[in-house]
Design an enzyme around this catalytic site. Structure first.
Site, PDB file in Angstrom:
ATOM      1  N   ARG A  77       0.717  -1.145   0.096  1.00 22.80           N
ATOM      2  CA  ARG A  77      -0.019   0.082  -0.086  1.00 22.80           C
ATOM      3  C   ARG A  77       1.096   1.204  -0.080  1.00 22.80           C
ATOM      4  O   ARG A  77       2.147   1.424   0.583  1.00 22.80           O
ATOM      5  CB  ARG A  77      -0.863   0.066   1.261  1.00 22.80           C
ATOM      6  CG  ARG A  77      -2.077  -1.065   1.361  1.00 22.80           C
ATOM      7  CD  ARG A  77      -3.246  -0.702   0.283  1.00 22.80           C
ATOM      8  NE  ARG A  77      -4.206  -1.511   0.484  1.00 22.80           N
ATOM      9  CZ  ARG A  77      -4.306  -2.660  -0.319  1.00 22.80           C
ATOM     10  NH1 ARG A  77      -3.452  -2.795  -1.456  1.00 22.80           N
ATOM     11  NH2 ARG A  77      -5.414  -3.427  -0.215  1.00 22.80           N
ATOM     12  N   GLU A 128      -3.852   7.718  -3.963  1.00 21.16           N
ATOM     13  CA  GLU A 128      -4.189   7.314  -5.211  1.00 21.16           C
ATOM     14  C   GLU A 128      -5.668   7.902  -5.542  1.00 21.16           C
ATOM     15  O   GLU A 128      -6.619   8.181  -4.698  1.00 21.16           O
ATOM     16  CB  GLU A 128      -4.571   5.823  -5.286  1.00 21.16           C
ATOM     17  CG  GLU A 128      -3.194   5.064  -4.854  1.00 21.16           C
ATOM     18  CD  GLU A 128      -3.558   3.386  -4.590  1.00 21.16           C
ATOM     19  OE1 GLU A 128      -4.369   2.906  -4.725  1.00 21.16           O
ATOM     20  OE2 GLU A 128      -2.256   3.025  -4.313  1.00 21.16           O
ATOM     21  N   HIS A 173      -2.455   0.915  -9.231  1.00 29.86           N
ATOM     22  CA  HIS A 173      -2.957  -0.156  -8.362  1.00 29.86           C
ATOM     23  C   HIS A 173      -3.726  -1.336  -9.219  1.00 29.86           C
ATOM     24  O   HIS A 173      -4.859  -1.486  -9.073  1.00 29.86           O
ATOM     25  CB  HIS A 173      -3.740   0.491  -7.258  1.00 29.86           C
ATOM     26  CG  HIS A 173      -4.040  -0.440  -6.199  1.00 29.86           C
ATOM     27  ND1 HIS A 173      -4.296   0.294  -5.031  1.00 29.86           N
ATOM     28  CD2 HIS A 173      -4.046  -1.551  -6.017  1.00 29.86           C
ATOM     29  CE1 HIS A 173      -4.337  -0.491  -3.782  1.00 29.86           C
ATOM     30  NE2 HIS A 173      -4.373  -1.758  -4.738  1.00 29.86           N
TER      31      HIS A 173
HETATM   32  P1  NAP Z   1      -0.879 -11.860   4.536  1.00 25.03           P
HETATM   33  O1  NAP Z   1      -0.536 -12.741   4.257  1.00 25.03           O
HETATM   34  O2  NAP Z   1      -1.656 -11.514   5.857  1.00 25.03           O
HETATM   35  O3  NAP Z   1       0.588 -10.907   4.795  1.00 25.03           O
HETATM   36  C1  NAP Z   1       0.766  -9.632   5.573  1.00 25.03           C
HETATM   37  C2  NAP Z   1       2.173  -9.299   6.020  1.00 25.03           C
HETATM   38  O4  NAP Z   1       2.197  -8.433   6.433  1.00 25.03           O
HETATM   39  C3  NAP Z   1       2.365 -10.716   6.977  1.00 25.03           C
HETATM   40  O5  NAP Z   1       3.822 -11.270   6.415  1.00 25.03           O
HETATM   41  C4  NAP Z   1       2.725  -9.692   8.089  1.00 25.03           C
HETATM   42  O6  NAP Z   1       3.989 -10.109   8.781  1.00 25.03           O
HETATM   43  C5  NAP Z   1       3.148  -8.460   7.476  1.00 25.03           C
HETATM   44  N1  NAP Z   1       3.021  -7.403   8.583  1.00 25.03           N
HETATM   45  C6  NAP Z   1       1.875  -7.064   9.261  1.00 25.03           C
HETATM   46  N2  NAP Z   1       2.302  -6.186  10.408  1.00 25.03           N
HETATM   47  C7  NAP Z   1       3.592  -5.857  10.126  1.00 25.03           C
HETATM   48  C8  NAP Z   1       4.408  -5.279  10.895  1.00 25.03           C
HETATM   49  N3  NAP Z   1       4.339  -4.497  11.887  1.00 25.03           N
HETATM   50  N4  NAP Z   1       5.846  -5.396  10.493  1.00 25.03           N
HETATM   51  C9  NAP Z   1       6.177  -6.111   9.518  1.00 25.03           C
HETATM   52  N5  NAP Z   1       5.550  -6.851   8.756  1.00 25.03           N
HETATM   53  C10 NAP Z   1       4.090  -6.689   9.088  1.00 25.03           C
HETATM   54  O7  NAP Z   1      -1.365 -10.818   3.419  1.00 25.03           O
HETATM   55  P2  NAP Z   1      -1.055 -11.040   1.860  1.00 25.03           P
HETATM   56  O8  NAP Z   1      -2.311 -11.608   1.261  1.00 25.03           O
HETATM   57  O9  NAP Z   1       0.247 -11.319   1.779  1.00 25.03           O
HETATM   58  O10 NAP Z   1      -1.209  -9.267   1.410  1.00 25.03           O
HETATM   59  C11 NAP Z   1      -0.327  -8.503   1.876  1.00 25.03           C
HETATM   60  C12 NAP Z   1      -0.784  -7.233   1.614  1.00 25.03           C
HETATM   61  O11 NAP Z   1      -0.527  -6.924   0.137  1.00 25.03           O
HETATM   62  C13 NAP Z   1      -2.094  -6.984   1.884  1.00 25.03           C
HETATM   63  O12 NAP Z   1      -2.228  -6.311   3.075  1.00 25.03           O
HETATM   64  C14 NAP Z   1      -2.304  -5.773   0.891  1.00 25.03           C
HETATM   65  O13 NAP Z   1      -2.321  -4.308   1.488  1.00 25.03           O
HETATM   66  C15 NAP Z   1      -1.490  -6.029  -0.096  1.00 25.03           C
HETATM   67  N6  NAP Z   1      -2.047  -5.969  -1.529  1.00 25.03           N
HETATM   68  C16 NAP Z   1      -1.846  -5.098  -2.553  1.00 25.03           C
HETATM   69  C17 NAP Z   1      -2.406  -5.724  -4.092  1.00 25.03           C
HETATM   70  C18 NAP Z   1      -2.036  -4.653  -4.863  1.00 25.03           C
HETATM   71  O14 NAP Z   1      -3.103  -4.663  -6.054  1.00 25.03           O
HETATM   72  N7  NAP Z   1      -1.150  -4.089  -5.206  1.00 25.03           N
HETATM   73  C19 NAP Z   1      -2.901  -6.893  -4.123  1.00 25.03           C
HETATM   74  C20 NAP Z   1      -3.216  -7.466  -2.806  1.00 25.03           C
HETATM   75  C21 NAP Z   1      -2.853  -7.148  -1.611  1.00 25.03           C
HETATM   76  P3  NAP Z   1       4.148 -10.812  10.225  1.00 25.03           P
HETATM   77  O15 NAP Z   1       2.827 -11.075  10.803  1.00 25.03           O
HETATM   78  O16 NAP Z   1       4.598 -12.098   9.716  1.00 25.03           O
HETATM   79  O17 NAP Z   1       5.028  -9.966  10.949  1.00 25.03           O
END
Ligand code: NAP
Length: 318
Positions: A236, A265, A283
């Protein structure tokens, strides 16, 4: 029995069969069609039982105070940074999102951005299309991707899928997360983003946006990455200190960036618009027909499951 009423605060495109299924099961309103919002909420607010949202729609106190009987928020996204999960929990509102189905496309996008900015593919494409090749000769050399050190910030579903793809390019993978992941003993773990950046050529943001991750990639991190370093952000916009990123690129303290997401955005910092080493996307990380169909299906199926007393397909742990 009356059909439950759902309020769309985001325009989630449904393929015709899904749209028919949705209409058969729910009454619905689109918030953008309500010219007088105050009156709409007064007249219909208490009827609304479900909300459909996406990465742009805020589900916060301001909205929820108008909707006293909401039971479920079904989000067309995996990231829930615009949903007040604390308030939903307090109100007993369940939340669903669309994990897993968008992992591959978002990880593919990260790799596309990485290759595009390091190999300057859009600039090279323009060079050919603008007829510069026959006049100016060969395109300037770019930067090798294979074998580079990749640092992933947030090794969740998407972060891990990016890391796996980068392994295919012979890259050495390191990551930062709040805890070391036992599933990935072959990746180097850093409990500090600056140290991760110091030991990476490319930093890829793939974490959730939270209070703690806001501006997690700041000036100190960018300087640790250094003038030969590249940044990719598919998480994000606000996980990046965007003003510092722009400065680092303008001052050439960073080699380049591939960005799918931005702080305001659809506004993008104008300084980034004509840099050959910067690749920008609106995005579109998960925006393929296949993935968006799966996401929309989950949005509708979660609503159906909730209102028919079945287990939710993808509930958010709150
Ligand atoms: P996920 O499996 O829940 O992974 C989220 C990650 O964020 C976890 O590895 C978690 O790490 C990390 N995190 C949370 N708080 C943190 C902190 N304080 N410090 C460091 N790491 C932290 O989710 P996902 O499915 O991989 O998606 C991740 C993100 O990608 C979404 O939340 C979304 O914002 C973004 N996204 C963007 C698009 C796009 O179109 N560009 C599409 C889909 C998703 P730990 O809990 O292990 O610390």
């Amino acid at each position: 029995m009356a059909k439950p009423t759902v309020l769309h605060i985001a325009d989630v495109p449904l393929v015709p069969e899904l749209q028919n299924e949705f209409i058969a099961k729910f009454e619905h309103y689109y918030i953008w069609e309500q010219k007088d919002r105050g009156r709409f909420f007064q007249e219909k607010g208490s009827l609304i039982k479900g909300i459909v949202t996406d990465t742009k729609g805020w589900v916060n106190k301001e909205l929820l105070q108008n909707l006293p009987n909401v039971e479920i928020v079904s989000s067309y996204s995996v990231g829930l940074d615009k949903v007040d999960l604390g308030l939903c929990k307090e109100r007993g509102i369940v939340v669903t999102n669309t994990p897993d189905v968008l992992t591959d496309c978002t990880a593919d996008t990260a790799l596309a951005l990485l290759l595009a900015c390091m190999r300057q593919i859009p600039a090279a494409h323009r060079y050919v299309c603008e007829g510069k090749w026959p006049i100016h000769g060969d395109f300037p050399y770019t930067t090798k991707v294979s074998g580079k050190r990749v640092g992933v910030v947030g090794l969740g579903r998407i972060g891990a899928a990016i890391a796996k793809r980068c392994e295919g390019f012979g890259c050495k993978i390191s990551y930062y997360a709040r805890s070391k992941k036992s599933d990935y003993p072959h990746y180097s773990y850093y409990n500090n983003v600056v140290e991760l950046a110091k030991n990476s050529d490319i930093l890829i943001a793939a974490c959730a946006l939270t209070k703690e991750t806001t501006k997690i990639i700041n000036r100190e991190v960018l300087d640790a990455l250094g003038p030969k370093g590249y940044v990719v952000n598919i998480a994000r916009g606000p996980v990046m200190d965007e003003a510092e990123l722009v400065k680092a690129l303008v001052e050439k303290r960073l080699a380049g960036a591939g960005l799918d997401v931005f702080v305001n955005e659809p506004e993008v910092p104008k300084e980034l618009l004509d840099m050959d080493n910067v690749v920008l996307q609106p995005h579109v990380g998960s925006a393929t027909v296949e993935t968006r169909t799966e996401m929309a299906t989950l949005v509708v199926r979660n609503l159906i499951a909730h209102f028919s007393g079945q287990p939710l397909l993808t509930p958010v742990d709150m």
